[in-house]
Design an enzyme around this catalytic site. Structure first.
Site, mmCIF file in Angstrom:
data_model
loop_
_atom_site.group_PDB
_atom_site.id
_atom_site.type_symbol
_atom_site.label_atom_id
_atom_site.label_comp_id
_atom_site.label_asym_id
_atom_site.label_seq_id
_atom_site.Cartn_x
_atom_site.Cartn_y
_atom_site.Cartn_z
ATOM 1 N N GLU A 124 -1.535 -0.121 1.488
ATOM 2 C CA GLU A 124 -1.145 0.231 2.854
ATOM 3 C C GLU A 124 -2.368 0.498 3.719
ATOM 4 O O GLU A 124 -2.379 0.227 4.908
ATOM 5 C CB GLU A 124 -0.293 1.501 2.845
ATOM 6 C CG GLU A 124 1.106 1.320 2.341
ATOM 7 C CD GLU A 124 1.841 2.634 2.318
ATOM 8 O OE1 GLU A 124 1.893 3.301 3.361
ATOM 9 O OE2 GLU A 124 2.349 3.001 1.245
ATOM 10 N N ARG A 146 0.503 5.685 -14.113
ATOM 11 C CA ARG A 146 1.769 6.193 -14.640
ATOM 12 C C ARG A 146 2.508 5.225 -15.540
ATOM 13 O O ARG A 146 3.361 5.626 -16.307
ATOM 14 C CB ARG A 146 2.638 6.698 -13.503
ATOM 15 C CG ARG A 146 1.990 7.922 -12.885
ATOM 16 C CD ARG A 146 2.809 8.513 -11.821
ATOM 17 N NE ARG A 146 2.187 9.753 -11.366
ATOM 18 C CZ ARG A 146 2.706 10.536 -10.481
ATOM 19 N NH1 ARG A 146 3.862 10.237 -9.924
ATOM 20 N NH2 ARG A 146 2.087 11.633 -10.127
#
Length: 181
Positions: free
Chosen positions: A106, A69
């Protein structure tokens, strides 16, 4: 001018959607896709980034966009500033000789890379992405730029998720965010 900035920030904020429990339960996903669909909102993002850069940095050589992005906002800003744009991609996506760094996610590990000749030592660069969460991806890009001996001036994001404290991982790198949650 302050009211113009405020109205642009309000427009950007109004075009960010929240999706609970995506991509997994307990996550509140902030979606910037409506910004891209609305020319006025997209222009507001680039206007605000440009205003910040021109006010705070006397010289920038490159905008460095993070996969994927950062690729949406980075080239538009680079064009406005009259500077080049460089891609930081996921491992294995760029042709030719590359430089890479590993970083933690994560749920695992990943690698980010740039083409070896993308940045010349001493060039002044700004990092750009859509969102700052835990800071892992931006930190990896920062490490790549240090490997290339670039001078990282700061970073720009549309959204900062303050509760995840990603900014702590990036110190002393400055982070400019348009919208904070």
């Amino acid at each position: 001018m302050a009211s113009d900035t405020q109205s642009k920030l309000q427009l950007v904020h109004a075009h960010i959607r929240a999706f609970p429990d995506f991509p997994k339960k307990g996550i509140l996903f902030r979606d910037i896709c409506p910004i891209l669909k609305d020319p006025a909102a997209l222009k507001a993002v680039i206007d605000l980034f440009e205003e910040h850069v021109r006010k705070n940095y006397c010289h920038v050589d490159l905008i460095v966009g993070l996969d994927a992005r950062g690729f949406l906002f980075g080239p538009l800003l680079a064009q406005r500033l009259g500077v080049g744009f460089v891609l930081v991609r996921k491992k294995g996506k760029l042709p030719g000789a590359t430089v890479s760094v590993a970083y933690d996610l994560e749920y695992g590990k990943a690698e980010a890379e740039i083409q070896e000749d993308a940045v010349i030592p001493g060039q002044k660069v700004l990092l750009i992405d859509d969102l700052l969460a835990t800071g892992g991806t931006l930190f990896a890009a920062y490490e790549l730029m240090k490997k290339q001996q670039a001078e990282v001036l700061g970073s720009l994001v549309v959204v900062e998720l303050k509760e995840l404290n990603g900014i702590d991982k990036l110190r002393p790198l400055s982070v400019f965010s348009l919208v904070q949650y």
